[in-house]
Scaffold this active site. Structure first.
Site, PDB file in Angstrom:
ATOM      1  N   HIS A   1       8.531 -21.476  30.890  1.00 57.73           N
ATOM      2  CA  HIS A   1       7.138 -21.960  31.006  1.00 57.73           C
ATOM      3  C   HIS A   1       7.032 -22.453  32.383  1.00 57.73           C
ATOM      4  O   HIS A   1       5.716 -22.425  32.736  1.00 57.73           O
ATOM      5  CB  HIS A   1       7.054 -23.196  29.953  1.00 57.73           C
ATOM      6  CG  HIS A   1       7.059 -22.813  28.447  1.00 57.73           C
ATOM      7  ND1 HIS A   1       8.046 -23.502  27.766  1.00 57.73           N
ATOM      8  CD2 HIS A   1       6.904 -21.833  27.623  1.00 57.73           C
ATOM      9  CE1 HIS A   1       8.020 -22.913  26.522  1.00 57.73           C
ATOM     10  NE2 HIS A   1       7.219 -22.006  26.344  1.00 57.73           N
TER      11      HIS A   1
ATOM     12  N   LYS B   1       3.997 -26.346  10.366  1.00 52.95           N
ATOM     13  CA  LYS B   1       5.145 -25.926  11.173  1.00 52.95           C
ATOM     14  C   LYS B   1       6.047 -27.077  11.519  1.00 52.95           C
ATOM     15  O   LYS B   1       5.574 -28.288  11.546  1.00 52.95           O
ATOM     16  CB  LYS B   1       4.648 -25.478  12.658  1.00 52.95           C
ATOM     17  CG  LYS B   1       4.921 -24.108  13.046  1.00 52.95           C
ATOM     18  CD  LYS B   1       4.631 -23.851  14.398  1.00 52.95           C
ATOM     19  CE  LYS B   1       5.032 -22.372  14.694  1.00 52.95           C
ATOM     20  NZ  LYS B   1       4.608 -22.177  16.131  1.00 52.95           N
TER      21      LYS B   1
ATOM     22  N   ARG C   1       7.244 -11.690  28.355  1.00 51.37           N
ATOM     23  CA  ARG C   1       8.847 -11.819  28.512  1.00 51.37           C
ATOM     24  C   ARG C   1       9.141 -10.026  28.354  1.00 51.37           C
ATOM     25  O   ARG C   1      10.167  -9.309  29.049  1.00 51.37           O
ATOM     26  CB  ARG C   1       9.587 -12.410  27.572  1.00 51.37           C
ATOM     27  CG  ARG C   1       9.494 -13.783  28.086  1.00 51.37           C
ATOM     28  CD  ARG C   1      10.157 -14.795  26.889  1.00 51.37           C
ATOM     29  NE  ARG C   1       9.399 -14.642  25.770  1.00 51.37           N
ATOM     30  CZ  ARG C   1       9.161 -15.763  25.034  1.00 51.37           C
ATOM     31  NH1 ARG C   1      10.171 -16.454  24.857  1.00 51.37           N
ATOM     32  NH2 ARG C   1       8.252 -15.677  24.064  1.00 51.37           N
TER      33      ARG C   1
ATOM     34  N   SER D   1      11.772 -21.097  23.615  1.00 49.35           N
ATOM     35  CA  SER D   1      12.129 -22.326  22.900  1.00 49.35           C
ATOM     36  C   SER D   1      12.955 -22.263  21.770  1.00 49.35           C
ATOM     37  O   SER D   1      13.836 -23.072  21.295  1.00 49.35           O
ATOM     38  CB  SER D   1      10.853 -22.997  22.555  1.00 49.35           C
ATOM     39  OG  SER D   1       9.901 -22.972  23.732  1.00 49.35           O
TER      40      SER D   1
HETATM   41  P1  ADP Z   1       4.091 -20.133  20.893  1.00 49.08           P
HETATM   42  O1  ADP Z   1       4.679 -21.101  19.929  1.00 49.08           O
HETATM   43  O2  ADP Z   1       2.498 -19.654  21.197  1.00 49.08           O
HETATM   44  O3  ADP Z   1       4.922 -18.806  21.366  1.00 49.08           O
HETATM   45  P2  ADP Z   1       5.638 -21.086  23.266  1.00 49.08           P
HETATM   46  O4  ADP Z   1       5.804 -22.647  23.481  1.00 49.08           O
HETATM   47  O5  ADP Z   1       6.870 -20.594  22.746  1.00 49.08           O
HETATM   48  O6  ADP Z   1       4.240 -20.975  22.194  1.00 49.08           O
HETATM   49  O7  ADP Z   1       5.194 -20.232  24.490  1.00 49.08           O
HETATM   50  C1  ADP Z   1       4.047 -20.583  25.227  1.00 49.08           C
HETATM   51  C2  ADP Z   1       3.636 -19.473  26.207  1.00 49.08           C
HETATM   52  O8  ADP Z   1       4.910 -19.297  27.171  1.00 49.08           O
HETATM   53  C3  ADP Z   1       3.728 -17.954  25.483  1.00 49.08           C
HETATM   54  O9  ADP Z   1       2.663 -17.114  26.374  1.00 49.08           O
HETATM   55  C4  ADP Z   1       5.011 -17.350  25.657  1.00 49.08           C
HETATM   56  O10 ADP Z   1       4.966 -15.900  25.810  1.00 49.08           O
HETATM   57  C5  ADP Z   1       5.209 -18.097  27.169  1.00 49.08           C
HETATM   58  N1  ADP Z   1       6.850 -18.041  27.247  1.00 49.08           N
HETATM   59  C6  ADP Z   1       7.721 -18.521  26.539  1.00 49.08           C
HETATM   60  N2  ADP Z   1       8.959 -18.423  27.205  1.00 49.08           N
HETATM   61  C7  ADP Z   1       8.725 -17.839  28.076  1.00 49.08           C
HETATM   62  C8  ADP Z   1       9.723 -17.326  29.148  1.00 49.08           C
HETATM   63  N3  ADP Z   1      10.949 -17.357  29.160  1.00 49.08           N
HETATM   64  N4  ADP Z   1       9.137 -16.750  30.311  1.00 49.08           N
HETATM   65  C9  ADP Z   1       7.926 -16.513  30.426  1.00 49.08           C
HETATM   66  N5  ADP Z   1       6.702 -16.972  29.624  1.00 49.08           N
HETATM   67  C10 ADP Z   1       7.356 -17.591  28.319  1.00 49.08           C
END
Ligand code: ADP
Length: 151
Positions: free
Chosen positions: A23, A47, A96, A133
Site C-alpha cells: 500500500h 466483515k 498485483r 493484508s
Molecule cells: P480491499 O479490501 O479493498 O482489497 P486492501 O486494503 O486489501 O483493500 O487493498 C487496498 C488496495 O491496495 C487495493 O487496490 C489493492 O489491490 C492494493 N494492494 C494491496 N496489496 C498491494 C500490494 N502488495 N501492492 C500493490 N497494491 C496492493
C-alpha cells in the site's frame, strides 16, 4: 469553488487490515499525480477485522504524518458516493496480478459509467507483489513475524 475544481483528488479505498509495504508503495508513487490523496477505510459491518478501525487509522497516520496532502478517514457505503461527497475525481487502486485486474475491471467500469468517477491504477513494484493484508493476518494469527511486510 472554481479553484476547488482544479484540485486533483484521489481516494485510495481499502480495508488496510493492516496497511502493508505494498500500500505504501502505491501511495508514494501516486503522490506526484494528485494534489490530495484520501486514504479511506471502508467499513463493512459484516466483515471481521483483525485490527480495530482506530488502530488501522492510527497506523496509517503514523506512516504519513509528514504529508499534509494525505488524509486518513473511514466511510460507509459505496466508494463512489464517498468520492462525490469529497469532490474526489479519482479512485486509486494498486494491481498485483491478473486476479486483481479482473476484480477491479468491472468495478472501475461501473464507477465511471454510473457515477462518473474514474479509476487510476498503478502496478505494484515487483518486490511487493507477494504482499497482502491477508498474508499478514495469517502470519499474525500464527504468532509469526510479519515485520518485513508492513511499514
Ligand atoms: P480491499 O479490501 O479493498 O482489497 P486492501 O486494503 O486489501 O483493500 O487493498 C487496498 C488496495 O491496495 C487495493 O487496490 C489493492 O489491490 C492494493 N494492494 C494491496 N496489496 C498491494 C500490494 N502488495 N501492492 C500493490 N497494491 C496492493
Amino acid at each position: 469553488m472554481a479553484l476547488e475544481k482544479h484540485i486533483r483528488k484521489a481516494v485510495f479505498p481499502g480495508s488496510f487490515d493492516p496497511i502493508t509495504l505494498g500500500h505504501v508503495d502505491i501511495i508514494q508513487r501516486a503522490l506526484p499525480l494528485f494534489d490530495e490523496i484520501i486514504i479511506a477505510i471502508g467499513t463493512n459491518a459484516a466483515k471481521n477485522y483483525m485490527w480495530t478501525l482506530e488502530e488501522r487509522i492510527a497506523k496509517i497516520e503514523a506512516v504519513f504524518k509528514e504529508h499534509s496532502n494525505i488524509k486518513v478517514t473511514s466511510y460507509k457505503g459505496l466508494t463512489a458516493d464517498f468520492c462525490k461527497a469529497e469532490n474526489a475525481q479519482y479512485i486509486l487502486r494498486g494491481l498485483r496480478n491478473t486476479t486483481d485486474f479482473t476484480y477491479e475491471q468491472t468495478i472501475a467500469q461501473a464507477n465511471e459509467k454510473v457515477n462518473g468517477v474514474d479509476s487510476v491504477f498503478l502496478i505494484c513494484s515487483p518486490e511487493y507483489s507477494h504482499i497482502s493484508s491477508s498474508i499478514v493476518r495469517d502470519i499474525a494469527r500464527n504468532n509469526g513475524d510479519f515485520t518485513s511486510l508492513v511499514p
